[in-house]
Design an enzyme around this catalytic site. Structure first.
Site, short mmCIF file in Angstrom:
data_model
loop_
_atom_site.label_atom_id
_atom_site.label_comp_id
_atom_site.label_asym_id
_atom_site.label_seq_id
_atom_site.Cartn_x
_atom_site.Cartn_y
_atom_site.Cartn_z
N SER A 140 0.85 -1.19 0.00
CA SER A 140 0.00 0.00 0.00
C SER A 140 0.88 1.24 0.00
O SER A 140 2.02 1.20 0.50
CB SER A 140 -0.90 0.02 1.24
OG SER A 140 -1.57 1.26 1.37
N TYR A 153 -1.89 -0.97 10.39
CA TYR A 153 -1.96 -1.17 8.94
C TYR A 153 -0.67 -0.69 8.27
O TYR A 153 -0.11 -1.39 7.42
CB TYR A 153 -3.16 -0.42 8.37
CG TYR A 153 -3.46 -0.74 6.93
CD1 TYR A 153 -4.14 -1.91 6.60
CD2 TYR A 153 -3.08 0.11 5.90
CE1 TYR A 153 -4.42 -2.22 5.27
CE2 TYR A 153 -3.35 -0.19 4.58
CZ TYR A 153 -4.03 -1.36 4.26
OH TYR A 153 -4.29 -1.66 2.95
#
Length: 247
Positions: A140, A153
């Site tokens: 990401s 995350y």
């Protein structure tokens, strides 16, 4: 006739994973659909079969090592080989660092990061005996930039980027290439939910969609592109290249 590849896609039940699975199936590959949601992957398998492809739904919680081992063993026993692994499964917990529990932190890390290592290791045991293959890890842009309350995350996706080049180094003599893709804003819902400003803040003048990532996975999995190895491909419409000044 082109030999069909055996392609494992984790987190195939929805979003990016679903688009990736459909892209490889349309390309003529046998796709192993792995997810914790049985109904979603069974529905996707039916859709793929209806369109003339091959999708095999396999229930698997990648946060649990024993389920990863069982899934890989099933694929090997059923198909005799593994050619491509797309490590896509992931979860998030947007909670204050003062509130997130150790259990929640561990669940994110185990699902998003540890699973990438374990799925790759177990699949590589099969791949190296069949001439190698390709592994593609979904990271990401949050690996390199953050919003508040995203520690778990961000840590997991930063780990995926680092793990990718480490795995590429370790597997180079096995004929196994390992790359990552870092998606930016990929909208998986109704396009009507988006505003003009959402699109305009991208250099590409639109928010991304799952098929943008699916096509990139297909590209990286192509053995003709074997000179791309240990790389992290950022696909974000230019968002991380913007220079922003507050007035």
């Amino acid at each position: 006739m082109k030999e069909k590849r055996i392609v494992i896609v984790t987190g195939a039940g929805q979003g990016i994973g679903k688009a990736v699975a459909k892209e490889f199936a349309e390309h003529g590959d046998y796709v192993i659909l792995c997810d914790v949601n049985k109904e979603q992957i069974e529905a996707l398998a039916k859709e793929i079969h209806y369109n003339g492809g091959h999708g095999d739904a396999v229930l698997c919680d990648v946060s649990k090592p024993e389920q990863i081992e069982t899934m890989i063993s099933y694929v090997n026993e059923t198909y005799g080989r593994i050619d491509v692994v797309i490590n896509n499964a992931g979860i998030s917990r947007w909670k204050s660092l003062f509130d997130i529990t150790v259990e929640e932190w561990d669940k994110v890390i185990h699902t998003n990061l540890r699973s990438v290592f374990l799925c790759t290791r177990e699949a590589a045991k099969i791949m190296r005996n069949n001439g190698g293959g390709a592994v593609i890890n979904l990271a990401s842009t949050r690996a390199t930039m953050s919003e508040p309350n995203s520690e778990a995350y961000a840590a997991s996706k930063g780990g995926v980027v680092a793990l990718t080049h480490a795995l590429a180094a370790s597997l180079q003599n096995e004929g196994i290439r390992v790359n990552a893709i870092s998606p930016g804003w990929i909208h998986t819902g109704d396009e009507n939910e988006l505003r003009s400003i959402d699109h305009e803040q991208h250099f590409s003048k639109r928010v991304g969609v799952p098929s943008d990532i699916a096509r990139a996975c297909l590209f990286l999995a192509d053995e003709k592109n074997d000179f791309i190895n240990g790389e992290n491909l950022v696909i974000d419409g230019g968002m991380t290249r913007k220079m922003i000044y507050e007035e």
